[in-house]
Write a protein that holds these residues in place. Structure first.
Motif, short mmCIF file in Angstrom:
data_model
loop_
_atom_site.label_atom_id
_atom_site.label_comp_id
_atom_site.label_asym_id
_atom_site.label_seq_id
_atom_site.Cartn_x
_atom_site.Cartn_y
_atom_site.Cartn_z
N VAL A 141 -25.91 34.68 70.10
CA VAL A 141 -26.66 34.09 71.21
C VAL A 141 -25.74 33.75 72.37
O VAL A 141 -26.10 33.94 73.54
CB VAL A 141 -27.42 32.83 70.72
CG1 VAL A 141 -28.01 32.06 71.90
CG2 VAL A 141 -28.53 33.23 69.75
N GLN A 142 -24.55 33.26 72.08
CA GLN A 142 -23.60 32.94 73.15
C GLN A 142 -23.16 34.21 73.88
O GLN A 142 -23.05 34.21 75.11
CB GLN A 142 -22.40 32.19 72.57
CG GLN A 142 -22.75 30.78 72.11
CD GLN A 142 -21.67 30.13 71.27
OE1 GLN A 142 -20.77 30.80 70.74
NE2 GLN A 142 -21.74 28.81 71.13
N GLY A 166 -24.79 38.08 79.12
CA GLY A 166 -25.63 39.13 79.68
C GLY A 166 -26.83 38.58 80.42
O GLY A 166 -27.18 39.06 81.50
N GLU A 167 -27.47 37.58 79.85
CA GLU A 167 -28.64 36.97 80.50
C GLU A 167 -28.27 36.42 81.86
O GLU A 167 -28.98 36.64 82.85
CB GLU A 167 -29.20 35.87 79.60
CG GLU A 167 -30.47 35.20 80.12
CD GLU A 167 -30.21 34.13 81.17
OE1 GLU A 167 -31.03 33.99 82.12
OE2 GLU A 167 -29.18 33.43 81.08
N LYS A 168 -27.15 35.70 81.93
CA LYS A 168 -26.70 35.11 83.19
C LYS A 168 -26.42 36.16 84.24
O LYS A 168 -26.87 36.05 85.39
CB LYS A 168 -25.45 34.26 82.94
CG LYS A 168 -24.76 33.75 84.20
CD LYS A 168 -23.49 32.97 83.88
CE LYS A 168 -22.37 33.81 83.30
NZ LYS A 168 -21.79 34.76 84.31
N ASN A 169 -25.67 37.18 83.87
CA ASN A 169 -25.24 38.16 84.86
C ASN A 169 -26.38 39.05 85.33
O ASN A 169 -26.45 39.41 86.51
CB ASN A 169 -24.06 38.97 84.32
CG ASN A 169 -22.82 38.10 84.16
OD1 ASN A 169 -22.77 36.99 84.68
ND2 ASN A 169 -21.83 38.59 83.45
N GLU A 185 -22.81 28.69 77.12
CA GLU A 185 -24.09 28.17 76.63
C GLU A 185 -24.46 26.86 77.32
O GLU A 185 -25.64 26.54 77.49
CB GLU A 185 -24.01 27.98 75.11
CG GLU A 185 -25.34 27.97 74.41
CD GLU A 185 -25.18 28.03 72.90
OE1 GLU A 185 -26.08 28.58 72.24
OE2 GLU A 185 -24.16 27.54 72.36
N SER A 186 -23.45 26.12 77.77
CA SER A 186 -23.69 24.82 78.42
C SER A 186 -24.22 24.95 79.84
O SER A 186 -24.67 23.95 80.43
CB SER A 186 -22.39 24.01 78.45
OG SER A 186 -21.49 24.53 79.43
#
Length: 403
Positions: free
Chosen positions: A177-178, A183-186, A330-331
């Motif tokens: 997940v981390q 990938g989710e952020k970018n 993750e934070s």
């Protein structure tokens, strides 16, 4: 003089330009068309004609010898020295470093750094030429990996970084997940970047469910092959003053390149083989040169060729303790509202990765950010920026910029 020293003078970025990064073979253009567009945009941004440029280091990995001249001739035929630069994925930042050295040393007042790549569809081979593993310049790196993990039939670059991810997970309890959070952020950041190859937003669940390239890395955590070009005009303090470019100028406050030492190989760890020690050493030199630390930085463009490399680079840059990078991303500390905004462009994962252009595309993004010209992806109040570009084989270039 130390090749990484800043020299007696200052060097400024006064113009940047790039093309949209695109899927190979999706547009009918040649590498010189890309270079004309990116280089022309950089000169127009600086507001100067090409005949003021005194030298041009030009980077690429896949084209033939003297392709740099073929590309630069699209901008003018002034007879200046043109250097063909190839340093794997760190090629464009190497061209930028050469331009900065020419200016900071007092040799030149205005230099154009240019990078481009026209790639083929599909995954990279064992080296930038896609050649045989045994004859690849990075065969030693893959050999270290093979001793510990074997050698599978998955794409070799994804394999070596994927094995680095496995080691990080085993050593520090980093989670899938981390990794997916990178990938989710970018991908989310790239939605606001018109130059990005992809502008689609994905959830972490979608990223985890995507096709596995080399466990634990899925397709949406891997940078794609791309076509594109980027450029920057580097000028001396005198040139900036004489041409009234103070409002455009961004100072290169520190810059260093490091290559592999025994630390890359002695441990037998893929974390070291893919360059974390090189990145850490380059960052340390840049902090010393610039008098700035990671705590002073507002915005970062770093080499997220795979999600794990973003995590490894957090640690190398001193953004967190060794092994704590998964918890850091993750934070929310590395996106808007956090301590830093990392890869506001979408990074290599979503913006794309034409090898010879990537480092200069990072330079363009950070210049826009420091000028306040990044539009909906603007990092509020950005005054200090850091770029990190790495290539296996190997080379790591870290650059500190300030406004």
């Amino acid at each position: 003089m130390d090749g990484n020293a800043s020299g007696p003078g200052k060097a400024y970025i006064v113009g940047v330009g790039m093309t949209k990064f695109e899927k190979p073979e999706s547009r009918d253009w040649q590498y010189w068309d890309m270079a004309r567009e990116a280089g022309g945009n950089a000169l127009a941004d600086a507001g100067i004609p090409y005949d003021l440029v005194e030298q041009a280091p030009v980077g690429y990995c896949y084209q033939a010898s003297t392709a740099a001249q073929r590309a630069v001739y699209e901008l003018g035929l002034t007879g200046i020295p043109v250097y063909n630069v190839n340093n794997n994925c760190a090629t464009a930042s190497t061209a930028l470093m050469m331009a900065r050295q020419f200016v900071a040393s007092g040799l030149n007042d205005c230099v154009l750094a240019l990078g481009f790549e026209k790639m083929k569809k599909g995954a990279l081979g064992a080296g930038s030429d896609g050649g045989d593993f045994k004859t690849s310049p990075v065969a030693r790196h893959y050999g270290i990996m093979a001793e510990r993990h074997g050698f599978e039939m998955t794409p070799p670059t994804a394999q070596i970084f994927g094995n680095a991810a496995r080691e990080h997970m085993e050593r520090y309890d980093t989670t899938p997940v981390q990794l997916a959070t990178v990938g989710e952020k970018n991908h989310r950041h790239s939605a606001n970047n018109p130059y990005a190859q992809f502008q689609d937003v994905y959830t972490r669940e979608e990223i985890l469910a995507a096709k596995t390239i080399h466990d634990p890395l899925t397709k949406l955590q891997c940078s794609p092959t791309s076509d594109g070009s980027a450029a920057a005009v580097i000028a001396s303090e005198r040139f900036v003053r004489e041409h009234g470019l103070q409002d455009k100028a961004v100072e290169i406050a520190g810059q260093a390149m490091t290559t592999d030492t025994a630390a890359s190989f002695d441990s037998g760890s893929c974390i070291d083989v893919v360059g974390q020690p090189m990145s850490r050493a380059a960052a340390t030199q840049v902090y010393e040169q610039s008098g700035l630390g990671i705590e002073d930085v507002d915005v970062i463009e770093l080499h997220d060729c795979f999600s794990i490399n973003e995590l490894l680079t957090y640690e190398a840059l001193g953004m967190c303790a060794e092994g704590a990078s998964g918890k850091l991303v993750e934070s929310g500390a590395t996106t808007y509202g956090g301590d830093w905004v990392v890869n506001p462009s979408g990074g290599l994962i979503s913006k794309g990765h034409p090898l010879g252009a990537t480092g200069l595309a990072q330079c363009a993004e950070l210049t826009w950010q420091l000028r306040g010209d990044a539009g909906p992806r603007q990092v509020e109040g950005a005054r200090v920026a850091l770029a990190h570009n790495i290539g296996l084989g190997g080379a790591a270039v870290v650059t500190m910029l300030r406004r």
